[in-house]
Design a protein around this motif. Structure first.
Motif, short mmCIF file in Angstrom:
data_model
loop_
_atom_site.label_atom_id
_atom_site.label_comp_id
_atom_site.label_asym_id
_atom_site.label_seq_id
_atom_site.Cartn_x
_atom_site.Cartn_y
_atom_site.Cartn_z
N MET A 62 35.44 26.73 95.63
CA MET A 62 34.70 25.56 95.17
C MET A 62 34.41 24.60 96.33
N LEU A 63 35.41 24.40 97.19
CA LEU A 63 35.25 23.48 98.31
C LEU A 63 34.16 23.95 99.26
N ILE A 64 34.19 25.24 99.60
CA ILE A 64 33.19 25.78 100.53
C ILE A 64 31.80 25.74 99.91
N LEU A 65 31.70 26.11 98.63
CA LEU A 65 30.40 26.10 97.95
C LEU A 65 29.83 24.69 97.88
N CYS A 66 30.65 23.73 97.49
CA CYS A 66 30.18 22.34 97.39
C CYS A 66 29.81 21.79 98.76
N TRP A 105 14.26 24.20 90.81
CA TRP A 105 15.42 23.30 90.84
C TRP A 105 16.17 23.27 89.51
N THR A 106 15.68 24.00 88.53
CA THR A 106 16.45 24.20 87.29
C THR A 106 17.25 25.50 87.36
N ILE A 107 16.62 26.56 87.83
CA ILE A 107 17.28 27.87 87.87
C ILE A 107 18.38 27.92 88.92
N VAL A 108 18.11 27.39 90.12
CA VAL A 108 19.09 27.47 91.20
C VAL A 108 20.41 26.77 90.83
N PRO A 109 20.38 25.50 90.36
CA PRO A 109 21.65 24.88 89.95
C PRO A 109 22.33 25.62 88.81
N PHE A 110 21.52 26.17 87.88
CA PHE A 110 22.10 26.92 86.77
C PHE A 110 22.88 28.13 87.28
N VAL A 111 22.30 28.85 88.22
CA VAL A 111 22.97 30.02 88.80
C VAL A 111 24.24 29.60 89.53
N LEU A 115 28.08 30.75 88.77
CA LEU A 115 28.94 31.34 89.80
C LEU A 115 30.27 30.59 89.91
N MET A 116 30.24 29.29 89.65
CA MET A 116 31.47 28.51 89.69
C MET A 116 32.27 28.66 88.40
N ALA A 117 31.57 28.79 87.28
CA ALA A 117 32.24 28.81 85.98
C ALA A 117 32.95 30.13 85.70
N ALA A 120 36.39 30.37 87.44
CA ALA A 120 37.23 29.29 86.91
C ALA A 120 37.67 29.60 85.48
N THR A 121 36.76 30.11 84.67
CA THR A 121 37.10 30.47 83.29
C THR A 121 38.13 31.58 83.26
N LYS A 122 37.99 32.55 84.15
CA LYS A 122 38.95 33.65 84.22
C LYS A 122 40.36 33.13 84.49
N VAL A 123 40.47 32.19 85.43
CA VAL A 123 41.79 31.64 85.77
C VAL A 123 42.35 30.82 84.62
N VAL A 124 41.51 29.99 84.00
CA VAL A 124 41.98 29.14 82.90
C VAL A 124 42.45 29.99 81.72
#
Length: 256
Positions: A62-66, A105-111, A115-117, A120-124
């Protein structure tokens, strides 16, 4: 006025030098605590469970991606501002919306969010799976100690209270370690620690009998609130033998 600022600057310089000396001296007086915080530690605790390992990986992902998104966005923004500034003859353009740009700018943030979710969901989900435990322990928070009751599995029927070590309590009441005194596990050592086997799934059922507490062991990657009148649970499977320190991370009173 200049004299005042000069004196202020000199005072701040002396104070900074003094603070740096104190911090350096304090750091030299202690060493890394196995199973606990390390000197000048910037990262998360070294993980000793799979869940903790995944949390560390997720943290860096998450840190590297952000950071990459931040650098990309601000690089484009500042380049555009500098390259098309008015002082070099550029004039502002008049244009209406662009469907293509809006789609991008809608599709890119969605993707990116997906990729982040996903990891994260797997770990939670894995963190919440307390089924098929080899050992179940009830953990009761109270001011200012923890109660442990082994409900199922190895050690079934054992129950005891775990409080801060008496010598450390006295040291805390006296204002902390004296100058030059080296205490590696200050405010972490307890009189009766919880003991569990390695490579076994340990389920912890948390509650409290007075105020809200929160049970956390960073090296295991677990943190669970202990709330009066409610029952919560979490789990871990330690893969290395050792002493691993935990603390209450919910302000619960004077001796929290």
């Amino acid at each position: 006025m200049k004299r005042i600022f000069s004196k202020l600057a000199a005072t701040l310089l002396v104070a900074s030098a003094w603070a740096g000396t104190v911090a350096f001296t304090a750091a030299q007086a202690v060493s890394d605590l196995p199973g606990g915080p390390a000197v000048r530690q910037l990262n998360l605790h070294p993980p000793v469970t799979k869940i903790a390992e995944e949390q560390v990986w997720l943290h860096w992902f998450m840190l590297i991606l952000c950071t990459a998104i931040f650098v990309a966005v601000f690089t484009v923004m500042f380049y555009s501002i500098w390259k098309h500034r008015k002082s070099v003859g550029h004039k502002s353009a008049n244009f209406h919306e662009s469907v293509t740009v809006e789609i991008v700018w809608t599709i890119v943030p969605f993707v990116i969010v997906i990729l982040m979710a996903l990891p994260a969901t797997k770990v939670v989900v894995a963190m919440k799976d307390t089924t098929n435990a080899d050992l179940t322990i009830k953990v009761t928070g109270m001011q200012w100690k923890w109660g442990y009751d082994y409900l199922k599995g190895e050690g079934e029927g054992i129950g005891f209270l775990s409080a801060l070590d008496r010598t450390q309590r006295e040291m805390s009441n006296d204002g902390g370690p004296k100058a030059g005194e080296q205490v590696e596990d200050y405010l972490l050592k307890v009189d009766h620690p919880m003991v569990v086997p390695v490579n076994k799934k340990i389920r912890l059922i948390t509650t409290a009998n007075d105020v809200i507490h929160s049970f956390m062991i960073p090296s295991f990657g677990i943190k669970q609130d202990a709330i009066p009148g409610f029952v919560r649970d979490t789990w871990f499977r330690a893969e290395k033998i050792g002493d691993y320190h935990g603390q209450c991370v919910e302000l619960c009173g004077k001796e929290h």
